[in-house]
Design a protein around this motif. Structure first.
Motif, PDB file in Angstrom:
ATOM      1  N   TYR A  96       0.875  -1.174   0.000  1.00  0.00           N
ATOM      2  CA  TYR A  96       0.000   0.000   0.000  1.00  0.00           C
ATOM      3  C   TYR A  96       0.914   1.225   0.000  1.00  0.00           C
ATOM      4  O   TYR A  96       1.918   1.260   0.734  1.00  0.00           O
ATOM      5  N   PRO A  97       0.585   2.240  -0.798  1.00  0.00           N
ATOM      6  CA  PRO A  97       1.523   3.349  -0.975  1.00  0.00           C
ATOM      7  C   PRO A  97       1.988   4.004   0.322  1.00  0.00           C
ATOM      8  O   PRO A  97       3.189   4.218   0.505  1.00  0.00           O
ATOM      9  N   LYS A 101       5.925   3.851   1.412  1.00  0.00           N
ATOM     10  CA  LYS A 101       6.668   5.121   1.508  1.00  0.00           C
ATOM     11  C   LYS A 101       7.298   5.259   2.896  1.00  0.00           C
ATOM     12  O   LYS A 101       8.488   5.581   3.040  1.00  0.00           O
ATOM     13  N   THR A 118       2.954  -8.234  -2.962  1.00  0.00           N
ATOM     14  CA  THR A 118       2.018  -7.793  -4.002  1.00  0.00           C
ATOM     15  C   THR A 118       0.633  -8.417  -3.768  1.00  0.00           C
ATOM     16  O   THR A 118      -0.271  -7.748  -3.277  1.00  0.00           O
ATOM     17  N   ARG A 144       0.755  -3.039  -8.402  1.00  0.00           N
ATOM     18  CA  ARG A 144       1.477  -2.816  -7.143  1.00  0.00           C
ATOM     19  C   ARG A 144       2.989  -2.778  -7.370  1.00  0.00           C
ATOM     20  O   ARG A 144       3.698  -2.026  -6.685  1.00  0.00           O
ATOM     21  N   ARG A 146       4.503  -1.600 -10.000  1.00  0.00           N
ATOM     22  CA  ARG A 146       4.829  -0.265 -10.541  1.00  0.00           C
ATOM     23  C   ARG A 146       4.838   0.776  -9.423  1.00  0.00           C
ATOM     24  O   ARG A 146       5.727   1.634  -9.361  1.00  0.00           O
ATOM     25  N   GLN A 147       3.860   0.702  -8.530  1.00  0.00           N
ATOM     26  CA  GLN A 147       3.819   1.657  -7.405  1.00  0.00           C
ATOM     27  C   GLN A 147       5.036   1.463  -6.507  1.00  0.00           C
ATOM     28  O   GLN A 147       5.663   2.425  -6.065  1.00  0.00           O
ATOM     29  N   ALA A 150       8.139   2.891  -8.085  1.00  0.00           N
ATOM     30  CA  ALA A 150       8.129   4.361  -8.073  1.00  0.00           C
ATOM     31  C   ALA A 150       8.458   4.911  -6.685  1.00  0.00           C
ATOM     32  O   ALA A 150       9.006   6.004  -6.555  1.00  0.00           O
ATOM     33  N   LEU A 151       8.138   4.155  -5.659  1.00  0.00           N
ATOM     34  CA  LEU A 151       8.382   4.610  -4.282  1.00  0.00           C
ATOM     35  C   LEU A 151       9.759   4.212  -3.751  1.00  0.00           C
ATOM     36  O   LEU A 151      10.087   4.508  -2.607  1.00  0.00           O
TER      37      LEU A 151
END
Ligand SMILES: O=c1ccn([C@@H]2O[C@H](COP(=O)(O)O)[C@@H](O)[C@H]2O)c(=O)[nH]1
Length: 236
Positions: A96-97, A101, A118, A144, A146-147, A150-151
């Motif tokens: 979860y973003p 993070k 994932t 997930r 990709r997210q 990116a994080l």
């Protein structure tokens, strides 16, 4: 980016899914040099296994703490800092973003790497739909991933069934860690997305997580050694 250089024997991560530190110590003794990398999950962690993680790291073994953290960001960050102090190599969080993070920021400056889970390997499309998701497994795993990339997350936990597609998305920038490994002929149990060790390596997995096929074997050392041989042959 080039594929990560991983010693072949470090690719097998054995899940110490056992009820006590004494049982885990006895298993580690039986496994000897067959296993260099151990995973400590809910069962052992909640039975006093986190100090064992620190001891194993100081004895030269690699440790994956599989706590699948998911909470408000501040709580995740404080948990990550505690686990980083154990000297573990990997820690899982759910993908979860906010959670990813917080975990990535909190592990900065430590040797700890964050893995994003994932979609659990015991889930198929119908389980996801029952949980309220509209996406199927492969689409949610890819979204997930990709997210997570990116994080700045260090690696992904998925079934080996998704490994080839994930390589196409994240290249070699992220570790691919795959539970759902079943040597030919072993019981599936509650896992739904599975592969043999050889097929998982061929699909692009970096690390294979194996629990019951070793923990429940009549001779766990021989079972682990057989998986090591299968991994080495698949890499050759
Ligand atoms: O998606 C996931 C994430 C973590 N696991 C963990 O891996 C081992 C697998 O054990 P087996 O006995 O080989 O099935 C276990 O500790 C899980 O918590 C997973 O299976 N799937």
């Amino acid at each position: 980016m080039q594929p990560a250089k991983i010693a072949p024997r470090d690719r097998l991560i054995v899940a110490l899914d056992l009820p006590s530190v004494a049982a885990a110590e006895a298993m580690i003794e039986k496994l000897g040099d067959s296993v260099t990398f151990y995973k400590i999950g809910y069962q052992l962690a909640y039975a006093g296994g986190l100090p064992l993680a620190k001891q194993l790291a100081s004895r030269g073994k690699k440790v994956f703490v599989d706590l699948k953290l998911h909470d408000i960001g501040n709580t995740v960050a404080r948990g990550v800092e505690s686990i980083a102090s154990l000297g573990a190599t990997f820690l899982t969080v759910h993908a979860y973003p906010q959670t990813m993070k917080a975990a990535v920021e909190a592990r900065a400056g430590s040797g700890l790497k964050i893995l994003a889970v994932t979609v659990l390997t015991s889930y198929d499309d119908s389980d996801l739909h029952a949980a309220g998701y509209r996406l199927n497994v492969s689409d949610l795993v890819e979204a997930r991933a990709r997210q997570a990339q990116a994080l700045g997350v260090d690696g992904l936990v998925s079934s080996p069934e998704e490994a080839a597609a994930l390589r196409g998305i994240v290249g070699h920038q992220m570790h691919l860690v795959t539970p759902g490994i079943r040597p030919a002929g072993s019981a599936t149990g509650d896992q739904k997305r599975i592969m043999t060790p050889a097929r998982a390596i061929a699909a692009g997995a970096d690390y294979l997580v194996v629990g019951r096929p070793v923990m429940e074997a009549a001779d766990p050392g021989a079972a682990a050694e057989a998986i090591q041989t299968e991994i080495a042959q698949a890499l050759a």
